[in-house]
Design a protein around this motif. Structure first.
Motif, PDB file in Angstrom:
ATOM      1  N   GLU A 174       0.969  -1.196   0.042  1.00  0.00           N
ATOM      2  CA  GLU A 174      -0.143  -0.060  -0.053  1.00  0.00           C
ATOM      3  C   GLU A 174       0.975   1.221   0.062  1.00  0.00           C
ATOM      4  OE1 GLU A 174      -3.896   1.415   2.491  1.00  0.00           O
ATOM      5  OE2 GLU A 174      -2.032   1.413   3.656  1.00  0.00           O
ATOM      6  N   HIS A 175       1.800   1.191   0.843  1.00  0.00           N
ATOM      7  CA  HIS A 175       2.911   2.420   1.008  1.00  0.00           C
ATOM      8  C   HIS A 175       3.396   2.646  -0.565  1.00  0.00           C
ATOM      9  CE1 HIS A 175       6.856   3.945   0.948  1.00  0.00           C
ATOM     10  NE2 HIS A 175       6.532   4.779   1.773  1.00  0.00           N
ATOM     11  N   ARG A 177       2.505   2.064  -3.406  1.00  0.00           N
ATOM     12  CA  ARG A 177       1.211   2.300  -4.392  1.00  0.00           C
ATOM     13  C   ARG A 177       1.044   3.872  -4.172  1.00  0.00           C
ATOM     14  NH1 ARG A 177      -3.803   1.930  -3.874  1.00  0.00           N
ATOM     15  NH2 ARG A 177      -3.774   0.337  -2.015  1.00  0.00           N
ATOM     16  N   ILE A 178       0.608   4.263  -3.256  1.00  0.00           N
ATOM     17  CA  ILE A 178       0.178   5.611  -2.652  1.00  0.00           C
ATOM     18  C   ILE A 178       1.631   6.382  -2.809  1.00  0.00           C
ATOM     19  CG2 ILE A 178      -1.061   7.141  -0.921  1.00  0.00           C
ATOM     20  CD1 ILE A 178      -2.482   4.875  -0.023  1.00  0.00           C
ATOM     21  N   ILE A 179       2.581   6.151  -2.387  1.00  0.00           N
ATOM     22  CA  ILE A 179       3.819   7.078  -2.479  1.00  0.00           C
ATOM     23  C   ILE A 179       4.187   7.423  -3.805  1.00  0.00           C
ATOM     24  CG2 ILE A 179       6.014   5.745  -2.393  1.00  0.00           C
ATOM     25  CD1 ILE A 179       4.599   8.248   0.320  1.00  0.00           C
ATOM     26  N   PHE A 181       2.188   8.002  -6.241  1.00  0.00           N
ATOM     27  CA  PHE A 181       1.396   9.273  -6.494  1.00  0.00           C
ATOM     28  C   PHE A 181       1.790  10.485  -5.885  1.00  0.00           C
ATOM     29  CE2 PHE A 181      -2.398  11.447  -4.949  1.00  0.00           C
ATOM     30  CZ  PHE A 181      -2.762  12.076  -6.167  1.00  0.00           C
ATOM     31  N   THR A 182       1.876  10.287  -4.115  1.00  0.00           N
ATOM     32  CA  THR A 182       1.819  11.582  -3.563  1.00  0.00           C
ATOM     33  C   THR A 182       3.580  12.119  -3.838  1.00  0.00           C
ATOM     34  OG1 THR A 182       2.705  10.350  -1.537  1.00  0.00           O
ATOM     35  CG2 THR A 182       0.455  10.934  -1.742  1.00  0.00           C
ATOM     36  N   SER A 183       4.484  11.327  -3.939  1.00  0.00           N
ATOM     37  CA  SER A 183       5.755  11.987  -3.813  1.00  0.00           C
ATOM     38  C   SER A 183       6.759  11.439  -5.079  1.00  0.00           C
ATOM     39  CB  SER A 183       6.435  11.114  -2.608  1.00  0.00           C
ATOM     40  OG  SER A 183       7.855  11.472  -2.678  1.00  0.00           O
ATOM     41  N   LEU A 185       5.668  10.820  -8.207  1.00  0.00           N
ATOM     42  CA  LEU A 185       5.104  11.399  -9.353  1.00  0.00           C
ATOM     43  C   LEU A 185       5.367  12.915  -9.240  1.00  0.00           C
ATOM     44  CD1 LEU A 185       3.309  11.047 -12.171  1.00  0.00           C
ATOM     45  CD2 LEU A 185       1.333  11.641 -10.628  1.00  0.00           C
ATOM     46  N   LEU A 235       5.071   3.487 -10.310  1.00  0.00           N
ATOM     47  CA  LEU A 235       5.359   4.962 -10.802  1.00  0.00           C
ATOM     48  C   LEU A 235       4.973   5.024 -12.404  1.00  0.00           C
ATOM     49  CD1 LEU A 235       6.355   7.658 -10.542  1.00  0.00           C
ATOM     50  CD2 LEU A 235       8.455   7.064 -10.785  1.00  0.00           C
ATOM     51  N   GLU A 238       1.522   5.638 -12.728  1.00  0.00           N
ATOM     52  CA  GLU A 238       1.025   7.148 -12.227  1.00  0.00           C
ATOM     53  C   GLU A 238       1.291   7.989 -13.488  1.00  0.00           C
ATOM     54  OE1 GLU A 238      -0.774   8.085  -9.850  1.00  0.00           O
ATOM     55  OE2 GLU A 238      -0.835   6.158  -8.943  1.00  0.00           O
TER      56      GLU A 238
ATOM     57  N   TYR B 193      -3.297  16.129 -12.170  1.00  0.00           N
ATOM     58  CA  TYR B 193      -2.639  15.600 -11.097  1.00  0.00           C
ATOM     59  C   TYR B 193      -3.489  14.713 -10.303  1.00  0.00           C
ATOM     60  CZ  TYR B 193       1.413  14.295  -8.282  1.00  0.00           C
ATOM     61  OH  TYR B 193       2.453  13.589  -7.601  1.00  0.00           O
ATOM     62  N   SER B 196      -5.321  10.850 -10.489  1.00  0.00           N
ATOM     63  CA  SER B 196      -5.110   9.666 -10.420  1.00  0.00           C
ATOM     64  C   SER B 196      -5.905   8.986  -9.335  1.00  0.00           C
ATOM     65  CB  SER B 196      -3.790   9.406  -9.591  1.00  0.00           C
ATOM     66  OG  SER B 196      -3.316   8.356  -9.226  1.00  0.00           O
ATOM     67  N   GLU B 198      -5.200   6.892  -7.060  1.00  0.00           N
ATOM     68  CA  GLU B 198      -4.755   6.916  -5.851  1.00  0.00           C
ATOM     69  C   GLU B 198      -5.253   8.150  -5.099  1.00  0.00           C
ATOM     70  OE1 GLU B 198      -3.414   4.261  -4.733  1.00  0.00           O
ATOM     71  OE2 GLU B 198      -3.434   3.090  -6.625  1.00  0.00           O
ATOM     72  N   HIS B 202      -5.205   9.081  -0.567  1.00  0.00           N
ATOM     73  CA  HIS B 202      -3.657   9.291  -0.006  1.00  0.00           C
ATOM     74  C   HIS B 202      -3.310   9.785   1.175  1.00  0.00           C
ATOM     75  CE1 HIS B 202      -4.562  13.491  -0.759  1.00  0.00           C
ATOM     76  NE2 HIS B 202      -3.376  13.731  -0.205  1.00  0.00           N
ATOM     77  N   PHE B 205      -0.205   9.801   3.643  1.00  0.00           N
ATOM     78  CA  PHE B 205       0.928   9.656   3.009  1.00  0.00           C
ATOM     79  C   PHE B 205       1.536  10.812   2.095  1.00  0.00           C
ATOM     80  CE2 PHE B 205       0.690   4.924   2.957  1.00  0.00           C
ATOM     81  CZ  PHE B 205      -0.228   4.693   3.695  1.00  0.00           C
ATOM     82  N   SER B 206       0.820  11.967   2.356  1.00  0.00           N
ATOM     83  CA  SER B 206       1.457  13.175   1.604  1.00  0.00           C
ATOM     84  C   SER B 206       2.242  14.217   2.330  1.00  0.00           C
ATOM     85  CB  SER B 206       0.389  13.689   0.948  1.00  0.00           C
ATOM     86  OG  SER B 206      -0.339  14.571   1.781  1.00  0.00           O
ATOM     87  N   ALA B 207       3.487  14.602   1.831  1.00  0.00           N
ATOM     88  CA  ALA B 207       4.261  15.641   2.202  1.00  0.00           C
ATOM     89  C   ALA B 207       3.926  16.763   1.505  1.00  0.00           C
ATOM     90  CB  ALA B 207       5.787  15.185   2.388  1.00  0.00           C
ATOM     91  N   SER B 209       5.261  17.910  -1.283  1.00  0.00           N
ATOM     92  CA  SER B 209       5.180  17.858  -2.711  1.00  0.00           C
ATOM     93  C   SER B 209       3.804  17.663  -3.408  1.00  0.00           C
ATOM     94  CB  SER B 209       6.289  16.664  -3.245  1.00  0.00           C
ATOM     95  OG  SER B 209       5.935  15.353  -2.699  1.00  0.00           O
ATOM     96  N   TYR B 210       2.942  16.809  -2.920  1.00  0.00           N
ATOM     97  CA  TYR B 210       1.738  16.550  -3.408  1.00  0.00           C
ATOM     98  C   TYR B 210       0.942  17.908  -3.041  1.00  0.00           C
ATOM     99  CZ  TYR B 210      -3.343  15.912  -3.083  1.00  0.00           C
ATOM    100  OH  TYR B 210      -4.740  15.944  -3.002  1.00  0.00           O
ATOM    101  N   ILE B 253      12.370   4.089 -16.933  1.00  0.00           N
ATOM    102  CA  ILE B 253      12.009   3.276 -15.965  1.00  0.00           C
ATOM    103  C   ILE B 253      11.572   1.925 -16.330  1.00  0.00           C
ATOM    104  CG2 ILE B 253      10.256   2.776 -14.003  1.00  0.00           C
ATOM    105  CD1 ILE B 253      10.044   5.866 -13.824  1.00  0.00           C
TER     106      ILE B 253
END
Lengths: 277, 277
Positions: A174-175, A177-179, A181-183, A185, A235, A238, B193, B196, B198, B202, B205-207, B209-210, B253
């Motif tokens: 899960e981490h 998959r979501i990360i 997107f949030t970080s 991407l 990634l 995403e 953005y 997604s 996801e 999220h 799970f976000s810092a 950057s999101y 990638i």
């Protein structure tokens, strides 16, 4: 409580400073670069160099290395941790790190807990580390099914002690998959954004939106290329998703279709509202 | 100096408040919505309603409407401005607005100067307007070749008086080309953005950057769909450019090509550094 920190760069250095600052933890540290270790000692971030003997008496070991190096270090030292030690990594990918280490930990009788502090800075190295790095941030923990609750509690408490506002329990899958997107991407998009031919001559023409979109374009390419490849499946999905959506706006513009363009924009606006509440 | 403001929404309302606050300008205003006009009057942002007679004695008229409405208003009132009046629009596209109005101004003996204040907010309407909106922002001016220097100077001074840090002189063509990159693309990317799958799960799970990447996803879809279509050629080029670059990262990638991925990221990092100094 004695904490050993392996790697005294931006994140390891910040954790050393923050932990030492609490008065509750004694920090011993190691860095492959002697000059970095010396700086960490003289600044008081680290009380003593972490020796092999010292390692075996740590209650917690924080491995603050990049993913491959973290896995290698923990496997090589699997027999040097005490049976009551909880070892954590702090990498931005969790399947790659955790999946191979859960077995190593079980076989060698120590506890391993994956952690991802959602904090950072665009410059690296001990010289940019700071005790306040984690103020109000989230940390994600990915214990496995049989991880002793006590170990998770100890790790959680350590993160809260140094300023984190919350610890979120997740799984490596899960981490990642979501990360993605949030970080991850966000870093790809930001880095791609500045590659427009217009980018170099935009001065005086930019407001907050350009600044926000490109803030994380400045990144450590060695670390992020490793992280991206270790989470490549997520990634790529995403990137495909945002490209697919970008092309929809483009086609509406090319067709002069204001109704379609308006509804694409409205859809994004409502999602943003729904997500952020 | 008497300034007439047509349209008392977010931008027109903010200009009215800021101009009135200086004590140097008398502001008369008009809005097609009677309730908005009443609020502007009772808050003191506007001294008096702007009548047709009042319009002919304005030194400056600020048309704070969306592009098509601004063009229509200025053409319909072309004979009502005094010969010494400088009329400006404040739209985010300049070719569409300026190219047809330069002729109208010349034929009717008033001066027209295109302006684009690089400031805004994601919510619209007079109720969100504020005098401090323009603090330290840039304004872009697009006078034509024969615009009297005195008029440009008057307009520039007015913007500096209400908090703008600088006025950048440009052409409608250059403005639209660069703004497609710095502002319009940012809104498209940000709005894409959040689409997604996801995005909705999220939380935690976000810092930063999101948050940065999606700040401008919340937008007025009616206004932006108009702006995007009026600058479609430039915006399509920008979307093509970022998509092309995103696909390059994706392919690196997919191929597990760390060297290529690293060099793509490094290229973006160095551009970001070069651009921002």
């Amino acid at each position: 409580m004695k904490v050993g920190i392996i790697g005294l760069g931006l994140m390891g250095g910040s954790m050393a400073k923050a932990l030492s600052g609490t008065g509750k933890y004694t920090v011993e540290g190691y860095d492959s670069d002697g000059e970095t270790l010396r700086k960490a000692l003289s600044s008081g971030a680290v009380a003593r160099p972490l020796t092999k003997d010292g390692l075996s008496s740590c209650d917690i070991v924080v491995v603050a290395l990049w993913p491959q190096a973290a896995v290698d270090y923990i496997k090589e030292n699997a027999q040097n941790f005490s049976k009551s030690c909880t070892v954590i990594d702090i990498c931005g990918v969790k399947r790659f790190v955790c999946e191979s280490l859960y077995d190593t930990a079980r076989e060698n009788g120590f506890v391993f807990v994956g952690a991802h502090p959602m904090a950072g800075y665009h410059l690296s190295g001990f010289e940019n580390s700071k005790a306040e790095m984690f103020k109000n941030a989230s940390v994600i923990l990915t214990p496995y099914e049989n991880t002793p609750e006590k170990a998770v509690k100890t790790v959680r408490e350590m993160f809260l002690d140094i300023g984190f506002a919350r610890a979120v329990i997740s799984t490596p899958g899960e981490h990642d998959r979501i990360i993605a997107f949030t970080s991850q991407l966000a870093h790809v998009v930001s880095n791609a954004y500045v590659k427009s031919p217009e980018a170099v001559e935009h001065k005086g023409f930019s407001a907050g939106s350009y600044k926000d979109l490109t803030r994380v374009a400045y990144l450590n390419e060695d670390m992020w290329s490793e992280l991206f490849l270790e989470n490549g499946d997520n990634l790529v999905k995403e990137i495909d998703s945002i490209v697919e959506h970008l092309v929809q706006y483009k086609e509406a513009i090319e067709n002069g279709d204001r109704g379609r363009l308006r509804s694409l924009l409205r859809e994004g606006k409502l999602l943003k509202k729904q997500i952020d509440g």
